[in-house]
Design a protein around this motif. Sequence first.
Motif, PDB file in Angstrom:
ATOM      1  N   LEU A   1       9.227  10.843   2.177  1.00 50.49           N
ATOM      2  CA  LEU A   1       8.906  12.038   1.400  1.00 50.49           C
ATOM      3  C   LEU A   1       7.401  12.162   1.171  1.00 50.49           C
ATOM      4  N   GLY A   2       6.739  11.033   0.953  1.00 49.81           N
ATOM      5  CA  GLY A   2       5.293  11.061   0.824  1.00 49.81           C
ATOM      6  C   GLY A   2       4.614  11.496   2.121  1.00 49.81           C
ATOM      7  N   LEU A   3       5.171  11.061   3.247  1.00 48.86           N
ATOM      8  CA  LEU A   3       4.622  11.459   4.535  1.00 48.86           C
ATOM      9  C   LEU A   3       4.809  12.959   4.766  1.00 48.86           C
TER      10      LEU A   3
ATOM     11  N   SER B   1       9.181  -0.789   7.333  1.00 43.95           N
ATOM     12  CA  SER B   1       9.357  -2.077   6.660  1.00 43.95           C
ATOM     13  C   SER B   1      10.564  -2.042   5.725  1.00 43.95           C
ATOM     14  N   SER B   2      10.691  -0.948   4.968  1.00 42.57           N
ATOM     15  CA  SER B   2      11.833  -0.836   4.049  1.00 42.57           C
ATOM     16  C   SER B   2      13.144  -0.750   4.808  1.00 42.57           C
ATOM     17  N   LEU B   3      13.154   0.026   5.918  1.00 43.42           N
ATOM     18  CA  LEU B   3      14.399   0.196   6.670  1.00 43.42           C
ATOM     19  C   LEU B   3      14.812  -1.097   7.365  1.00 43.42           C
ATOM     20  N   ILE B   4      13.857  -1.791   7.972  1.00 39.57           N
ATOM     21  CA  ILE B   4      14.216  -3.023   8.672  1.00 39.57           C
ATOM     22  C   ILE B   4      14.557  -4.126   7.676  1.00 39.57           C
ATOM     23  N   GLY B   5      13.878  -4.122   6.500  1.00 41.11           N
ATOM     24  CA  GLY B   5      14.243  -5.087   5.468  1.00 41.11           C
ATOM     25  C   GLY B   5      15.630  -4.825   4.916  1.00 41.11           C
ATOM     26  N   ALA B   6      15.948  -3.543   4.703  1.00 41.86           N
ATOM     27  CA  ALA B   6      17.284  -3.190   4.223  1.00 41.86           C
ATOM     28  C   ALA B   6      18.349  -3.589   5.224  1.00 41.86           C
ATOM     29  N   SER B   7      18.082  -3.376   6.520  1.00 38.09           N
ATOM     30  CA  SER B   7      19.080  -3.715   7.536  1.00 38.09           C
ATOM     31  C   SER B   7      19.325  -5.211   7.596  1.00 38.09           C
TER      32      SER B   7
ATOM     33  N   THR C   1       0.317   4.400   7.356  1.00 37.75           N
ATOM     34  CA  THR C   1       0.848   3.550   6.281  1.00 37.75           C
ATOM     35  C   THR C   1       2.210   4.056   5.802  1.00 37.75           C
ATOM     36  N   SER C   2       2.414   5.378   5.830  1.00 38.16           N
ATOM     37  CA  SER C   2       3.715   5.911   5.423  1.00 38.16           C
ATOM     38  C   SER C   2       4.804   5.510   6.410  1.00 38.16           C
TER      39      SER C   2
ATOM     40  N   PHE D   1       0.837  -1.197   0.000  1.00 38.05           N
ATOM     41  CA  PHE D   1       0.000   0.000   0.000  1.00 38.05           C
ATOM     42  C   PHE D   1       0.872   1.247   0.000  1.00 38.05           C
ATOM     43  N   SER D   2       1.813   1.289   0.927  1.00 31.26           N
ATOM     44  CA  SER D   2       2.736   2.411   1.015  1.00 31.26           C
ATOM     45  C   SER D   2       1.978   3.727   0.954  1.00 31.26           C
ATOM     46  N   ILE D   3       2.583   4.719   0.356  1.00 32.24           N
ATOM     47  CA  ILE D   3       1.960   6.033   0.245  1.00 32.24           C
ATOM     48  C   ILE D   3       1.015   6.106  -0.946  1.00 32.24           C
ATOM     49  N   VAL D   4       1.100   5.127  -1.854  1.00 29.01           N
ATOM     50  CA  VAL D   4       0.338   5.186  -3.099  1.00 29.01           C
ATOM     51  C   VAL D   4      -1.156   5.061  -2.855  1.00 29.01           C
ATOM     52  N   VAL D   5      -1.570   4.188  -1.933  1.00 28.13           N
ATOM     53  CA  VAL D   5      -2.983   3.913  -1.768  1.00 28.13           C
ATOM     54  C   VAL D   5      -3.754   5.140  -1.294  1.00 28.13           C
ATOM     55  N   PHE D   6      -3.124   6.065  -0.590  1.00 28.93           N
ATOM     56  CA  PHE D   6      -3.804   7.254  -0.110  1.00 28.93           C
ATOM     57  C   PHE D   6      -3.479   8.514  -0.910  1.00 28.93           C
TER      58      PHE D   6
END
Length: 632
Positions: A137-139, A360-366, A353-354, A52-57
């Motif tokens: 940035l979307g947030l 999610s992206s930061l913990i996945g990247a780590s 969601t943002s 969903f990220s920032i796109v859904v809203f």
Amino acid sequence: MASENSPLLAYRLLGEEGVAFSANGAGGPGGASARKLSTFLGVVVPTVLSMFSIVVFLRIGFVVGHAGLLQALAMLLVAYFILALTVLSVCAIATNGAVRGGGAYFMISRTLGPEVGGSIGLMFYLANVCGCAVSLLGLVEAVLDVFGADSARSSGLQVLPQGYGWNLLYGSLLLGLVGGVCTLGAGLYARASFLTFLLVSGSLASVLVSFVAVGPRSIPLTPRPGPNGSSLPPQVGHFTGFNSSTLKANLGAGYSKDYTTGAMMNFASVFAVLFNGCTGIMAGANMSGELKDPSRAIPLGTIVAVAYTFFIYTLLFFLSSFTCDRTLLQEDYGFFRAISLWPPLVLIGIYATSLSASMSSLIGASRILHALAQDDLFGVILAPAKVVSRTGNPWGAVLYSWGLVQLVLLAGKLNTLAAVVTVFYLVAYAAVDLSCLSLEWASAPNFRPTFSLFSWHTCLLGVASCLLMMFLISPGAAGGSLLLMGLLSALLTARGGPSSWGYVSQALLFHQVRKYLLRLDVRKDHVKFWRPQLLLLVGNPRGALPLLRLANQLKKGGLYVLGHVTLGDLDCLPSDPVQPQYGAWLSLVDRAQVKAFVDLTLSPSVRQGAQHLLRISGLESEVLFPWGWSPR
């Protein structure tokens, strides 16, 4: 370099009790006790929130307003077609055996080898880093749309100054909050994600109800700057309710300038933004080190999340096209709040969601970076990423990733980064499909996934689709990403990698060579195409380099076998003395730079040994003995 046994081989041939490696990454911390997350909390929730990220809203109006309903649905079908093909490959690899920390990186590197796997893993890491920046940035955009000093909203709360520097400051503060949560560990992140999931679900439910319950209304839009710095006349968007005329007007495309960047939109640029919101399918796989049963949780949770998000996106596209005129869709990406029964709930959903997508992206990247550091592919550069807390949380990798996200925030605009992030994700998805394709083509005995809804056709189509969309979205970013991946692969090849991982390339070569050897019929040999077949018996390798090179020149494209006879009787020896010598003889061939095979044998005499080698090698007559070595 880290050394380890193949987890797939160990899992399939030795059984689960033979798997002795730890659960968190390549030799990562935590052990089995770190695996606490269920399918729903560890895969479904983070995957749904990431997709969903920032796109859904904030980008539904952008996509439908510029592309129209028909092209928007086409984009969605193309995006989810690519995602579905990749999900099939992920499910196949995940159900083939034990999956350790690192998610997609672990799957790719243990299939394609450390050179390709390491470069793809780093590309996927960069994609997650940029994805975190896009969510932040979307947030910031959503916050300033309500509380910014230049906002046209009449809420009376326009207190936040705006501008590039201020936007960077707000993004940095939010990144500090996200980094703090991720530093405390995956358990806190999972609990926070579940709460976020409830908030986002409630917010989406209110939006869906609002489309039906709210009557037609006019919505004032923020004045846009004119070409000479002056403001354009204020515009008004219209929410018409369900209206067939509105739907008819929104069916076709109407590409215009994006009011956030000033760039002229087209199919590729709009698709890049949409696809960037659907790239979270690996969020669950990235948490593989914390899942109770990753081989079951990853495929089941990912499929459920993909189906759910596809349904929501399709529904929102139809509802927006039926009820909102194109002016509202193109000039107010956050129109959900303006048509909502209770606007604050939409704001809560946007912010939740943002923040969740960025976490999610930061913990996945780590987790990916920690797995790369544990495998020691890039040496001391990633050494700080190995640092973990007492509970096994790789906070060193989190801080590393936090610093890179801070640099990416300098870009300043969500739509500016969308194409680069999308291309990076497509590279990673193509690599996952290529890994599964390689295993399927190699017919590896240890590749027996319990998930069977895939074939080499789906894998090949997935690779082709990802590469095609990369160059359609941004030829420059696609070429640059492939060049960067090639440079990283060359660097890792020069540095060397752990050979114990196994290389699917060797399995593919064996499969193809065996197939063509079976087609080689000696009864069809003809004198016109005769080639020499040489067996060179070498007694003293140290002094035989000139002879090896001479025979190599004589072979002229023929078969060249380097043989050696060890005198002895196997019945009188505790073990075979020949097998340990193969490595040294292969090193001799590499040093001499000759194209030769190596055959060694154990025999009571040199004559019998030479006869054995002739039969083993399948040669007919030409045998070369070095000077001073009699066959008797």
